[in-house]
Design a protein around this motif. Structure first.
Motif, PDB file in Angstrom:
ATOM      1  N   TRP A   1       3.454 -12.318  -3.759  1.00 43.27           N
ATOM      2  CA  TRP A   1       3.717 -11.231  -2.820  1.00 43.27           C
ATOM      3  C   TRP A   1       2.415 -10.614  -2.351  1.00 43.27           C
ATOM      4  N   VAL A   2       2.451 -10.015  -1.157  1.00 43.37           N
ATOM      5  CA  VAL A   2       1.288  -9.329  -0.606  1.00 43.37           C
ATOM      6  C   VAL A   2       1.713  -7.926  -0.179  1.00 43.37           C
ATOM      7  N   ARG A   3       0.828  -6.969  -0.365  1.00 39.13           N
ATOM      8  CA  ARG A   3       1.143  -5.607   0.039  1.00 39.13           C
ATOM      9  C   ARG A   3       1.343  -5.526   1.546  1.00 39.13           C
ATOM     10  N   VAL A   4       2.417  -4.859   1.946  1.00 36.09           N
ATOM     11  CA  VAL A   4       2.745  -4.746   3.363  1.00 36.09           C
ATOM     12  C   VAL A   4       1.648  -4.011   4.123  1.00 36.09           C
ATOM     13  N   ASP A   5       1.063  -2.999   3.518  1.00 32.78           N
ATOM     14  CA  ASP A   5       0.047  -2.220   4.233  1.00 32.78           C
ATOM     15  C   ASP A   5      -1.278  -2.957   4.352  1.00 32.78           C
ATOM     16  N   TRP A   6      -1.410  -4.099   3.693  1.00 37.57           N
ATOM     17  CA  TRP A   6      -2.606  -4.920   3.867  1.00 37.57           C
ATOM     18  C   TRP A   6      -2.429  -5.980   4.945  1.00 37.57           C
ATOM     19  N   LEU A   7      -1.202  -6.211   5.354  1.00 37.33           N
ATOM     20  CA  LEU A   7      -0.979  -7.090   6.492  1.00 37.33           C
ATOM     21  C   LEU A   7      -1.384  -6.348   7.754  1.00 37.33           C
ATOM     22  N   ASP A   8      -1.772  -7.072   8.792  1.00 38.33           N
ATOM     23  CA  ASP A   8      -2.129  -6.388  10.033  1.00 38.33           C
ATOM     24  C   ASP A   8      -0.862  -5.854  10.698  1.00 38.33           C
ATOM     25  N   GLY A   9      -1.010  -5.160  11.800  1.00 37.88           N
ATOM     26  CA  GLY A   9       0.118  -4.513  12.453  1.00 37.88           C
ATOM     27  C   GLY A   9       1.194  -5.465  12.925  1.00 37.88           C
ATOM     28  N   ARG A  10       0.867  -6.746  13.054  1.00 38.80           N
ATOM     29  CA  ARG A  10       1.854  -7.719  13.513  1.00 38.80           C
ATOM     30  C   ARG A  10       2.585  -8.386  12.344  1.00 38.80           C
ATOM     31  N   GLY A  11       2.247  -7.989  11.123  1.00 43.64           N
ATOM     32  CA  GLY A  11       2.937  -8.537   9.964  1.00 43.64           C
ATOM     33  C   GLY A  11       2.466  -9.913   9.553  1.00 43.64           C
ATOM     34  N   GLY A  12       1.268 -10.323   9.959  1.00 53.03           N
ATOM     35  CA  GLY A  12       0.789 -11.659   9.644  1.00 53.03           C
ATOM     36  C   GLY A  12      -0.431 -11.657   8.749  1.00 53.03           C
ATOM     37  N   ARG A  13      -1.061 -12.804   8.607  1.00 53.44           N
ATOM     38  CA  ARG A  13      -2.294 -13.015   7.858  1.00 53.44           C
ATOM     39  C   ARG A  13      -2.195 -12.536   6.405  1.00 53.44           C
ATOM     40  N   PRO A  14      -1.377 -13.190   5.594  1.00 52.65           N
ATOM     41  CA  PRO A  14      -1.253 -12.793   4.191  1.00 52.65           C
ATOM     42  C   PRO A  14      -2.484 -13.092   3.357  1.00 52.65           C
ATOM     43  N   ALA A  15      -3.453 -13.819   3.926  1.00 55.20           N
ATOM     44  CA  ALA A  15      -4.710 -14.070   3.224  1.00 55.20           C
ATOM     45  C   ALA A  15      -5.896 -13.584   4.062  1.00 55.20           C
ATOM     46  N   GLY A  16      -5.653 -12.599   4.926  1.00 55.66           N
ATOM     47  CA  GLY A  16      -6.715 -12.069   5.782  1.00 55.66           C
ATOM     48  C   GLY A  16      -7.747 -11.275   5.006  1.00 55.66           C
ATOM     49  N   THR A  17      -8.780 -10.830   5.700  1.00 55.72           N
ATOM     50  CA  THR A  17      -9.874 -10.122   5.038  1.00 55.72           C
ATOM     51  C   THR A  17      -9.442  -8.792   4.447  1.00 55.72           C
ATOM     52  N   ALA A  18      -8.389  -8.185   4.992  1.00 62.56           N
ATOM     53  CA  ALA A  18      -7.909  -6.912   4.454  1.00 62.56           C
ATOM     54  C   ALA A  18      -7.145  -7.080   3.146  1.00 62.56           C
ATOM     55  N   VAL A  19      -6.725  -8.300   2.848  1.00 57.92           N
ATOM     56  CA  VAL A  19      -5.939  -8.568   1.639  1.00 57.92           C
ATOM     57  C   VAL A  19      -6.893  -8.814   0.478  1.00 57.92           C
ATOM     58  N   ARG A  20      -6.865  -7.922  -0.495  1.00 56.77           N
ATOM     59  CA  ARG A  20      -7.781  -8.028  -1.636  1.00 56.77           C
ATOM     60  C   ARG A  20      -7.160  -8.753  -2.816  1.00 56.77           C
ATOM     61  N   ALA A  21      -5.851  -8.766  -2.887  1.00 61.11           N
ATOM     62  CA  ALA A  21      -5.184  -9.432  -4.012  1.00 61.11           C
ATOM     63  C   ALA A  21      -3.714  -9.605  -3.690  1.00 61.11           C
ATOM     64  N   TRP A  22      -3.088 -10.545  -4.373  1.00 61.35           N
ATOM     65  CA  TRP A  22      -1.654 -10.714  -4.296  1.00 61.35           C
ATOM     66  C   TRP A  22      -1.024 -10.179  -5.578  1.00 61.35           C
ATOM     67  N   ARG A  23       0.282 -10.070  -5.559  1.00 65.51           N
ATOM     68  CA  ARG A  23       1.015  -9.708  -6.764  1.00 65.51           C
ATOM     69  C   ARG A  23       2.073 -10.768  -7.037  1.00 65.51           C
TER      70      ARG A  23
END
Length: 199
Positions: free
Chosen positions: A153-175
């Motif tokens: 899982w990835v935090r919703v607030d770390w996804l960009d505004g379009r709901g994509g890029r689950p491994a983007g630069t804003a994503v620091r970790a998964w759960r």
């Protein structure tokens, strides 16, 4: 949703976010290719279809394997989701992605149709290849999840505004959660069992 109650976080399934674009890209690509093959184009239909087939295979392969090292690293470092974290439904994650990318999808479809006047069907098959690649990437994520016996899982607030890029630069970790959590099976497909279990 970005936050759960009492300090929890809203979490979206990584595989669901990856898989969300597969169907619209695939269907739009097939439609564009079907319309495009009716146009003779500059290269002629046989050349266009052959070029499109090559683009389909190449695009699917590139999309399927892109950023695998980053995905693998995030999967290995995934921490257990907290009790107060809220798991986003599969349908919500898909809807957010598609709503956020609707204009991009329409522009890509228009470009694929326009390209048919030069190379018939090629642009549509490229789009369909991108959709196939996303489906292959989601299936690969499903194999990772089954091997680890845990969903990612990835935090919703770390996804960009379009709901994509689950491994983007804003994503620091998964759960991670147990394999039965949420309403999507490993790989992001709809879970077939009637009884859904949270984590």
């Amino acid at each position: 949703m970005a936050r759960g109650g009492r300090g929890g976080q809203g979490l979206a399934r990584v595989a669901v976010v990856v898989r969300a674009g597969a169907a619209p890209l695939g269907w739009l690509g097939v439609c564009a290719a079907g319309v495009g093959v009716l146009v003779p184009g500059l290269t002629g239909r046989p050349v266009g279809v052959l070029a499109g087939a090559a683009l389909f295979v190449a695009t699917a392969a590139v999309v399927a394997v892109s950023r695998r090292r980053r995905y693998t690293a995030l999967a290995r470092g995934a921490a257990r989701a907290g009790r107060n974290d809220v798991l986003q439904d599969r349908a919500v994650s898909v809807r957010v992605w598609r709503r956020g990318h609707r204009w991009w999808l329409l522009l890509a479809f228009a470009a694929a149709l326009g390209s048919a006047f030069a190379v018939p069907a090629a642009g549509g098959l490229l789009l369909a290849g991108a959709g196939a690649g996303l489906r292959l990437k989601a299936a690969w994520l499903g194999r990772l999840e089954r091997a680890a016996d845990a969903l990612l899982w990835v935090r919703v607030d770390w996804l960009d505004g379009r709901g994509g890029r689950p491994a983007g630069t804003a994503v620091r970790a998964w759960r991670s959660t147990g394999i039965a959590a949420g309403d999507a099976a490993p790989g992001g497909a709809r879970r077939r069992t009637a009884a859904l279990v949270r984590h």
